[in-house]
Structure formats: structure tokens, C-alpha cells
Design an enzyme around this catalytic site. Structure first.
Site, PDB file in Angstrom:
ATOM      1  N   ARG A   1      13.699   4.144  12.228  1.00  0.00           N
ATOM      2  CA  ARG A   1      12.514   5.081  12.349  1.00  0.00           C
ATOM      3  C   ARG A   1      11.681   4.862  13.543  1.00  0.00           C
ATOM      4  O   ARG A   1      12.125   4.318  14.592  1.00  0.00           O
ATOM      5  CB  ARG A   1      11.666   4.819  11.112  1.00  0.00           C
ATOM      6  CG  ARG A   1      12.573   5.043   9.867  1.00  0.00           C
ATOM      7  CD  ARG A   1      11.873   4.722   8.621  1.00  0.00           C
ATOM      8  NE  ARG A   1      10.557   5.652   8.539  1.00  0.00           N
ATOM      9  CZ  ARG A   1       9.630   5.426   7.818  1.00  0.00           C
ATOM     10  NH1 ARG A   1       9.572   4.588   6.831  1.00  0.00           N
ATOM     11  NH2 ARG A   1       8.578   6.393   7.607  1.00  0.00           N
TER      12      ARG A   1
ATOM     13  N   TYR B   1      11.438   8.192   1.149  1.00  0.00           N
ATOM     14  CA  TYR B   1      11.235   7.156   0.162  1.00  0.00           C
ATOM     15  C   TYR B   1      11.834   7.357  -1.278  1.00  0.00           C
ATOM     16  O   TYR B   1      11.951   6.474  -2.093  1.00  0.00           O
ATOM     17  CB  TYR B   1       9.636   6.627  -0.149  1.00  0.00           C
ATOM     18  CG  TYR B   1       9.133   6.287   1.089  1.00  0.00           C
ATOM     19  CD1 TYR B   1       9.665   5.073   1.819  1.00  0.00           C
ATOM     20  CD2 TYR B   1       8.007   6.880   1.848  1.00  0.00           C
ATOM     21  CE1 TYR B   1       9.010   4.625   3.248  1.00  0.00           C
ATOM     22  CE2 TYR B   1       7.565   6.591   3.031  1.00  0.00           C
ATOM     23  CZ  TYR B   1       8.066   5.336   3.608  1.00  0.00           C
ATOM     24  OH  TYR B   1       7.401   4.866   4.754  1.00  0.00           O
TER      25      TYR B   1
ATOM     26  N   ARG C   1       5.261  10.640  -2.536  1.00  0.00           N
ATOM     27  CA  ARG C   1       5.186  10.533  -0.991  1.00  0.00           C
ATOM     28  C   ARG C   1       6.238  10.733  -0.001  1.00  0.00           C
ATOM     29  O   ARG C   1       7.430   9.777  -0.456  1.00  0.00           O
ATOM     30  CB  ARG C   1       4.588   9.042  -0.894  1.00  0.00           C
ATOM     31  CG  ARG C   1       4.378   8.591   0.498  1.00  0.00           C
ATOM     32  CD  ARG C   1       4.286   7.000   0.556  1.00  0.00           C
ATOM     33  NE  ARG C   1       3.980   6.464   1.718  1.00  0.00           N
ATOM     34  CZ  ARG C   1       4.275   5.331   2.071  1.00  0.00           C
ATOM     35  NH1 ARG C   1       4.754   4.500   1.239  1.00  0.00           N
ATOM     36  NH2 ARG C   1       4.242   4.952   3.386  1.00  0.00           N
TER      37      ARG C   1
ATOM     38  N   GLU D   1      12.640  -9.860   1.180  1.00  0.00           N
ATOM     39  CA  GLU D   1      11.808  -8.622   1.630  1.00  0.00           C
ATOM     40  C   GLU D   1      12.588  -7.460   1.256  1.00  0.00           C
ATOM     41  O   GLU D   1      13.847  -7.139   1.853  1.00  0.00           O
ATOM     42  CB  GLU D   1      11.754  -8.847   3.265  1.00  0.00           C
ATOM     43  CG  GLU D   1      10.895  -7.632   3.799  1.00  0.00           C
ATOM     44  CD  GLU D   1      10.859  -7.787   5.343  1.00  0.00           C
ATOM     45  OE1 GLU D   1      11.376  -9.016   6.019  1.00  0.00           O
ATOM     46  OE2 GLU D   1      10.342  -6.900   6.007  1.00  0.00           O
TER      47      GLU D   1
ATOM     48  N   ALA E   1       3.237  -0.793   4.646  1.00  0.00           N
ATOM     49  CA  ALA E   1       2.758  -0.754   6.260  1.00  0.00           C
ATOM     50  C   ALA E   1       2.222  -2.240   6.617  1.00  0.00           C
ATOM     51  O   ALA E   1       2.417  -2.602   7.780  1.00  0.00           O
ATOM     52  CB  ALA E   1       1.288  -0.015   6.304  1.00  0.00           C
TER      53      ALA E   1
ATOM     54  N   HIS F   1      12.556  -2.950   1.830  1.00  0.00           N
ATOM     55  CA  HIS F   1      12.198  -1.636   2.381  1.00  0.00           C
ATOM     56  C   HIS F   1      13.103  -0.491   1.723  1.00  0.00           C
ATOM     57  O   HIS F   1      14.219  -0.705   1.827  1.00  0.00           O
ATOM     58  CB  HIS F   1      12.237  -1.719   3.806  1.00  0.00           C
ATOM     59  CG  HIS F   1      11.003  -2.464   4.332  1.00  0.00           C
ATOM     60  ND1 HIS F   1       9.722  -2.678   4.306  1.00  0.00           N
ATOM     61  CD2 HIS F   1      11.435  -3.931   4.966  1.00  0.00           C
ATOM     62  CE1 HIS F   1       9.436  -3.661   4.874  1.00  0.00           C
ATOM     63  NE2 HIS F   1      10.241  -4.228   5.206  1.00  0.00           N
TER      64      HIS F   1
ATOM     65  N   PRO G   1       0.701  -1.244   0.127  1.00  0.00           N
ATOM     66  CA  PRO G   1      -0.051  -0.019   0.190  1.00  0.00           C
ATOM     67  C   PRO G   1       1.002   1.306   0.114  1.00  0.00           C
ATOM     68  O   PRO G   1       1.852   1.305   0.632  1.00  0.00           O
ATOM     69  CB  PRO G   1      -0.843  -0.045   1.269  1.00  0.00           C
ATOM     70  CG  PRO G   1      -0.068  -1.055   2.183  1.00  0.00           C
ATOM     71  CD  PRO G   1       0.705  -1.962   1.229  1.00  0.00           C
ATOM     72  N   ASN G   2       0.574   2.401  -0.787  1.00  0.00           N
ATOM     73  CA  ASN G   2       0.928   3.568  -0.823  1.00  0.00           C
ATOM     74  C   ASN G   2       2.160   3.644  -1.607  1.00  0.00           C
ATOM     75  O   ASN G   2       2.659   4.655  -1.814  1.00  0.00           O
ATOM     76  CB  ASN G   2       1.246   4.331   0.654  1.00  0.00           C
ATOM     77  CG  ASN G   2      -0.321   4.503   1.521  1.00  0.00           C
ATOM     78  OD1 ASN G   2      -1.272   5.026   0.744  1.00  0.00           O
ATOM     79  ND2 ASN G   2      -0.239   3.715   2.669  1.00  0.00           N
TER      80      ASN G   2
ATOM     81  N   ASN H   1       7.749  -5.808  -1.189  1.00  0.00           N
ATOM     82  CA  ASN H   1       7.787  -4.902  -0.005  1.00  0.00           C
ATOM     83  C   ASN H   1       6.330  -4.792   0.445  1.00  0.00           C
ATOM     84  O   ASN H   1       5.441  -4.046  -0.241  1.00  0.00           O
ATOM     85  CB  ASN H   1       8.137  -3.482  -0.678  1.00  0.00           C
ATOM     86  CG  ASN H   1       8.334  -2.529   0.324  1.00  0.00           C
ATOM     87  OD1 ASN H   1       7.897  -2.406   1.478  1.00  0.00           O
ATOM     88  ND2 ASN H   1       8.909  -1.293   0.074  1.00  0.00           N
TER      89      ASN H   1
HETATM   90  C1  DQA Z   1       8.169   0.760   3.774  1.00  0.00           C
HETATM   91  C2  DQA Z   1       8.318   0.840   5.289  1.00  0.00           C
HETATM   92  C3  DQA Z   1       7.240   0.875   5.842  1.00  0.00           C
HETATM   93  O1  DQA Z   1       7.157   1.073   7.518  1.00  0.00           O
HETATM   94  C4  DQA Z   1       6.100   1.710   5.560  1.00  0.00           C
HETATM   95  O2  DQA Z   1       4.925   1.677   6.042  1.00  0.00           O
HETATM   96  C5  DQA Z   1       5.922   1.757   3.817  1.00  0.00           C
HETATM   97  C6  DQA Z   1       7.256   1.596   3.081  1.00  0.00           C
HETATM   98  C7  DQA Z   1       9.568   1.245   3.098  1.00  0.00           C
HETATM   99  O3  DQA Z   1       9.674   0.684   2.013  1.00  0.00           O
HETATM  100  O4  DQA Z   1      10.734   1.776   3.853  1.00  0.00           O
HETATM  101  O5  DQA Z   1       4.975   2.041   3.415  1.00  0.00           O
HETATM  102  O6  DQA Z   1       7.885  -0.807   3.430  1.00  0.00           O
END
Ligand code: DQA
Length: 147
Positions: free
Chosen positions: A107, A23, A18, A98, A77, A100, A10-11, A74
Site C-alpha cells: 500500500r 478490509y 469501511r 501483530e 493507524a 493487519h 482505531p476505525n 492490530n
Molecule cells: C490496518 C492497516 C493500517 O495501515 C490502517 O491504518 C488500518 C488497518 C490493517 O488491518 O490492514 O486502520 O492495520
């Protein structure tokens, strides 16, 4: 040709706009194009899936049991909350990596816990979009090892 599935949670469709200081400035399409280019160099094929919905991600993982050798994910959230995504990855028995963009350990406290970190081959966190290039290279190595 061996196939890799890249799942963006998501997002991540908003990348570039964003919180670019966290990011990065690259949009998802640019990142996917960079992954595709690297995959081509490595002689592997790659598919992409992005969803803001946990259920859709679970469905996609279930469907990927056939046709894919490895998943790069990835979960965004959902990394910190989704037992359903963890269970789906366990159910399909596909190796996963995985990724990120940000370093989740630098964080907020709630981001330090990943519900999939102990079931994936490995985690790449904190290298921005380059993390996906590292992941696709790691996936290619993994595929070669699998034979
Ligand atoms: C994320 C880190 C997560 O905590 C966050 O909610 C994201 C992106 C990252 O790629 O750094 O949406 O997965």
C-alpha cells in the site's frame, strides 16, 4: 485456562462499512465471534478490546500484564505512529502477535513502517479476517511452548 487479549485499534469498529474492498465485508463483531469459536476449539480463553484512542490502548496493555498470557494486536493507524503503544508492549513483557487485515507492504509508503514489528513474535498481514484465526492458532502454539 490461558487467556489471550485481542486489541483492535482505531476505525476497526467500522469494519464491514469501511473501505470493504481493502478490509473486507465482515464487521468486527462477526470477526470476534469467529476468533472466539477458534479459541474454544483450541481450549483457550479470549477477551476483546477496541478503542479509537491511543491512551486507552496504552492503558489496556498496561492492565493486561496480569491475567493474560499473550496479546494479539492490530494497532491500525497507530501501527505507523505510536511510540507509546510500542513502549507499553515492551513495559509489560507480554509476547504479542501483530495482525493487519490488508498487506501493509503493498500500500502507501507510510504504511510500510510498523513501529512494533521488531518487538512482536511475528506479524500476519494481508489475509483479511482470516489473519486473526492464524494469529489465535499461533497464540495457542506459543502458550503450549511456554508450558
Ligand atoms: C490496518 C492497516 C493500517 O495501515 C490502517 O491504518 C488500518 C488497518 C490493517 O488491518 O490492514 O486502520 O492495520
Amino acid at each position: 485456562m490461558k487467556k489471550v487479549l485481542v486489541i483492535h485499534g482505531p476505525n476497526l469498529n467500522l469494519l464491514g462499512r469501511r473501505e470493504p474492498e481493502v478490509y473486507g465485508k465482515e464487521g468486527l463483531e462477526t470477526i470476534n465471534n469467529e476468533i472466539s469459536r477458534e479459541a474454544k476449539n483450541l481450549d483457550i480463553s479470549v477477551d476483546f478490546f477496541q478503542s479509537n484512542s491511543e491512551g486507552e490502548i496504552v492503558d489496556k496493555i498496561q492492565q493486561s500484564a496480569e491475567g493474560f498470557s499473550i496479546i494479539i494486536i492490530n494497532p491500525a493507524a497507530y501501527t505507523h505512529t505510536s511510540v507509546a503503544i510500542r513502549d507499553a508492549l515492551l513495559a509489560v513483557h507480554l509476547p504479542a502477535i501483530e495482525v493487519h487485515l490488508s498487506n501493509i507492504y503493498k500500500r502507501e509508503e507510510f504504511r510500510k513502517k510498523s513501529l512494533i514489528s521488531d518487538i512482536v513474535i511475528g506479524q500476519i498481514s494481508g489475509f483479511g479476517a482470516y489473519g486473526y484465526i492464524l494469529a489465535i492458532r499461533a497464540a495457542a502454539k506459543q502458550i503450549a511452548n511456554l508450558g
